[in-house]
Write a protein that holds these residues in place. Structure first.
Motif, short mmCIF file in Angstrom:
data_model
loop_
_atom_site.label_atom_id
_atom_site.label_comp_id
_atom_site.label_asym_id
_atom_site.label_seq_id
_atom_site.Cartn_x
_atom_site.Cartn_y
_atom_site.Cartn_z
N GLN A 1 0.82 -1.21 0.00
CA GLN A 1 0.00 0.00 0.00
C GLN A 1 0.86 1.26 0.00
O GLN A 1 0.54 2.25 -0.67
CB GLN A 1 -0.93 -0.01 1.22
N GLN A 2 1.96 1.22 0.73
CA GLN A 2 2.85 2.38 0.74
C GLN A 2 3.54 2.57 -0.61
O GLN A 2 3.72 3.70 -1.07
CB GLN A 2 3.88 2.25 1.86
N ILE A 3 3.94 1.50 -1.23
CA ILE A 3 4.57 1.60 -2.56
C ILE A 3 3.61 2.26 -3.54
O ILE A 3 3.97 3.18 -4.29
CB ILE A 3 4.98 0.20 -3.07
N ALA A 4 2.35 1.79 -3.55
CA ALA A 4 1.36 2.35 -4.48
C ALA A 4 1.10 3.82 -4.17
O ALA A 4 1.00 4.65 -5.09
CB ALA A 4 0.07 1.54 -4.39
N PHE A 5 0.99 4.17 -2.89
CA PHE A 5 0.76 5.55 -2.50
C PHE A 5 1.95 6.42 -2.91
O PHE A 5 1.78 7.55 -3.40
CB PHE A 5 0.54 5.62 -0.99
N CYS A 6 3.13 5.91 -2.71
CA CYS A 6 4.35 6.66 -3.03
C CYS A 6 4.43 6.96 -4.52
O CYS A 6 4.82 8.07 -4.91
CB CYS A 6 5.57 5.87 -2.57
N ARG A 7 4.08 6.00 -5.34
CA ARG A 7 4.22 6.15 -6.80
C ARG A 7 3.13 7.01 -7.42
O ARG A 7 3.22 7.36 -8.59
CB ARG A 7 4.25 4.77 -7.45
N ASP A 8 2.12 7.34 -6.64
CA ASP A 8 1.06 8.23 -7.13
C ASP A 8 1.10 9.51 -6.30
O ASP A 8 0.49 9.59 -5.23
CB ASP A 8 -0.31 7.56 -7.00
N PRO A 9 1.80 10.54 -6.75
CA PRO A 9 1.97 11.75 -5.94
C PRO A 9 0.68 12.50 -5.66
O PRO A 9 0.65 13.39 -4.81
CB PRO A 9 2.93 12.60 -6.79
N LEU A 10 -0.41 12.14 -6.35
CA LEU A 10 -1.69 12.81 -6.13
C LEU A 10 -2.69 11.92 -5.37
O LEU A 10 -3.85 12.29 -5.24
CB LEU A 10 -2.29 13.26 -7.46
N ALA A 11 -2.24 10.78 -4.90
CA ALA A 11 -3.15 9.85 -4.23
C ALA A 11 -3.80 10.48 -3.00
O ALA A 11 -4.95 10.19 -2.67
CB ALA A 11 -2.40 8.58 -3.84
N TRP A 12 -3.07 11.36 -2.34
CA TRP A 12 -3.59 11.97 -1.12
C TRP A 12 -4.82 12.84 -1.39
O TRP A 12 -5.65 13.04 -0.50
CB TRP A 12 -2.51 12.81 -0.43
N GLN A 13 -4.92 13.38 -2.61
CA GLN A 13 -5.99 14.34 -2.90
C GLN A 13 -7.37 13.72 -2.75
O GLN A 13 -8.25 14.29 -2.10
CB GLN A 13 -5.81 14.93 -4.29
N SER A 14 -7.57 12.57 -3.34
CA SER A 14 -8.89 11.93 -3.25
C SER A 14 -9.15 11.45 -1.82
O SER A 14 -10.29 11.51 -1.33
CB SER A 14 -8.99 10.77 -4.23
N MET A 15 -8.10 10.99 -1.12
CA MET A 15 -8.30 10.53 0.25
C MET A 15 -8.71 11.68 1.15
O MET A 15 -9.64 11.56 1.96
CB MET A 15 -7.00 9.88 0.78
N LEU A 16 -8.05 12.83 1.03
CA LEU A 16 -8.39 13.97 1.87
C LEU A 16 -9.74 14.56 1.47
O LEU A 16 -10.53 14.94 2.34
CB LEU A 16 -7.30 15.04 1.77
#
Length: 554
Positions: free
Chosen positions: A263-278
């Motif tokens: 999960q961390q690898i996938a999150f790391c490789r998508d620099p915009l992943a945080w946007q949808s989560m937040l």
């Protein structure tokens, strides 16, 4: 005791401008947006039965009940390989090798549970060796011996069995998120859980996510930590395991928990992943660990990462609730973030604006120059910036941290410093300054601290659970102190630097001569009340407004 919100809020808003009062929360809904908890949550689960009122519900055949460790040749060799042990610690490494070989014979098997391994480690046979190990060395051994998580056995939380106030805090935080967004009875509150302050950011994910879910929320873990943040900044997502070792001192997390690692690898490789989560979150909860590690996670080159900026914007706009526990709460300040220190060293030596030393650095010779493991260090530029009223410290009364809080407040000329006790929380509306204290103990507020190399002093207020108040302009404007039940301390001490002496004896200030004096080594503590003070005389531990506190070196 049930307090009348109409009366309380009329007191707390007295003196506010008409415009401000017109925008104030209603008496029925104070609109808390910030929760600060004075110690890490102790969540009752199959992995943490010590936090439960009873453990009869735990079934070891169906639940994950412990971390497991292997004492095979491969794992022992990994834990003791020379590449991860400094040359000047080779003697300790050889003693550990002998100890682990003896443990193989003692347990007569290759797999052992955590509590049995740790109990043996702490036995008289190895206690001297254990006392000579730093935290980093101790964790290095356990990390490398740990087995991968077994498929099909998961940790199970039982919030109803919680043995302290953690379940109440979790439930209150969910209610805060529901109230802020007006979603009660419509849909679950969506909460992001961030474990980035912890050394092992995987370990407490399941317990926190399950606990919030049991409280009626829909919780999600954000797979962010200091290693992920550094990897994103440098384009090294493939090197997460190496970065964890370098920045957090954790080993083999990819082997032990490959799912979380993925999960961390996938999150790391998508620099915009945080946007949808937040964007999907109503609230963010930050667990404890290290305030400095949280700072390093959310800042790059002394600038906040985009995620933190977005969180701050939503918080300021009034549509994101923030909660934090332990050092996670201490990290929420906007200036002068405490990162390390013992009260004795703080009072005697002062504060130092530097990164904190490694824990127990004196044991393995890793202390930076001019620092010890007890030095009071702080970050003058603050932490995550959600609490702008002053300095925050946690677990204050039980660990005697009033001295370090007073020293830092005086050295930095901070108008207000707040110390939150263990198993205690303060909920706040940061726009109006209104607050409510809940849980088991209380909160100390220091105002106008000043001092020299040999003397520290300030006005202080000690307020306990149920109390409501308002902060403004770096001071306590008013408070309604709630009556308390009689408390008889189980044991008492006069030691106030690093111990509970102030907590155990504070009732002395409210009776007789209205003064407390304690001596410890060459330090003297004085606490006093006068005609300007207000008292709530619950027996055992009273409450005080407008007292005077001082610590001097004799």
């Amino acid at each position: 005791m049930t307090l009348n919100w109409k009366v309380v809020l009329s007191v707390l808003t007295l003196g506010m401008s008409g415009a401000a009062m017109a925008e104030s929360p209603s008496p029925q809904d104070p609109q808390w947006n910030l929760m600060l908890i004075g110690s890490e949550l102790r969540i009752c689960s199959s992995m943490n039965s010590d936090y439960c009122a009873n453990d009869e519900w735990i079934n070891a055949n169906d639940m994950r009940t412990s971390r497991l460790f292997q004492l095979t040749d491969v794992r022992r060799s990994s834990a003791l390989r020379q590449a991860i042990w400094p040359r000047d610690r080779q003697g300790v490494r050889e003693e550990l090798d002998e100890m682990l070989r003896e443990m193989v014979d003692y347990f007569a098997r290759g797999v052992v549970s955590e509590h049995r391994l740790v109990d043996r480690f702490r036995s008289r046979a190895y206690l001297d060796l254990l006392m000579r190990l730093s935290d980093a060395e101790y964790n290095r051994i356990l990390d490398n011996l740990e087995m991968p998580r077994l498929e099909g056995l998961d940790e199970v939380v039982n919030l109803a069995m919680n043995d302290d106030f953690s379940a109440e805090f979790i439930t209150q935080f969910v209610a805060m998120a529901e109230s802020m967004h007006g979603i009660a009875n419509e849909r679950p509150a969506r909460i992001l859980v961030i474990t980035a302050g912890e050394r092992d950011t995987f370990r407490n994910v399941d317990s926190h996510v399950q606990a919030f879910n049991q409280a009626g929320a829909e919780a999600t873990w954000m797979p962010l930590d200091i290693a992920v943040s550094a990897a994103q900044a440098s384009g090294r997502c493939q090197d997460l395991e190496a970065l964890r070792r370098e920045l957090s001192g954790t080993y083999d997390r990819d082997r032990v928990d490959p799912v979380r690692h993925g999960q961390q690898i996938a999150f790391c490789r998508d620099p915009l992943a945080w946007q949808s989560m937040l964007a999907n979150a109503d609230a963010v909860f930050i667990t404890g660990g290290s305030a400095d590690r949280l700072k390093q996670t959310f800042f790059r080159d002394n600038r906040p990462v985009a995620l933190l900026t977005a969180m701050q914007e939503r918080f300021t706009e009034g549509n994101l609730a923030i909660g934090a526990a332990g050092e996670g709460a201490a990290a929420l300040v906007s200036a002068n973030m405490i990162t390390n220190g013992h009260s004795r060293s703080a009072v005697a030596e002062g504060s130092i604006a530097r990164r904190p030393p490694p824990p127990d650095c004196g044991l393995d010779n890793t202390c930076p120059r001019n620092l010890s493991g007890n030095s009071l260090t702080y970050e003058p530029l603050g932490g995550l910036g959600f609490a702008r009223f002053g300095i925050i410290d946690t677990d204050v009364s039980h660990r005697g941290r009033q001295g370090r809080l007073l020293r830092l407040a005086a050295d930095t000329r901070s108008p207000l410093a707040m110390g939150i006790d263990r198993d205690t929380a303060i909920r706040m509306n940061t726009r109006t300054g209104a607050f409510e204290i809940g849980g088991r103990e209380g909160v100390i507020l220091l105002e106008g601290a000043m001092g020299t190399d040999t003397m520290l002093a300030s006005t202080f207020h000690y307020l306990r659970t149920g109390t409501l108040g308002q902060l403004s302009g770096g001071r306590l404007i008013d408070a309604v102190m709630a009556p308390q039940e009689f408390v008889r301390p189980e044991s008492t001490t006069n030691r106030f630097l690093g111990d509970s002496g102030i907590f155990d004896n504070i009732d002395t200030v409210c009776r007789g001569r209205n003064e407390l004096r304690l001596l410890q080594e060459n330090f003297e503590l004085m606490m006093r009340v006068n005609d300007d003070s207000e008292l709530e005389l619950s027996r055992g531990r009273c409450q005080i407004m407008n007292g005077i506190m001082g610590i001097a070196t004799q």
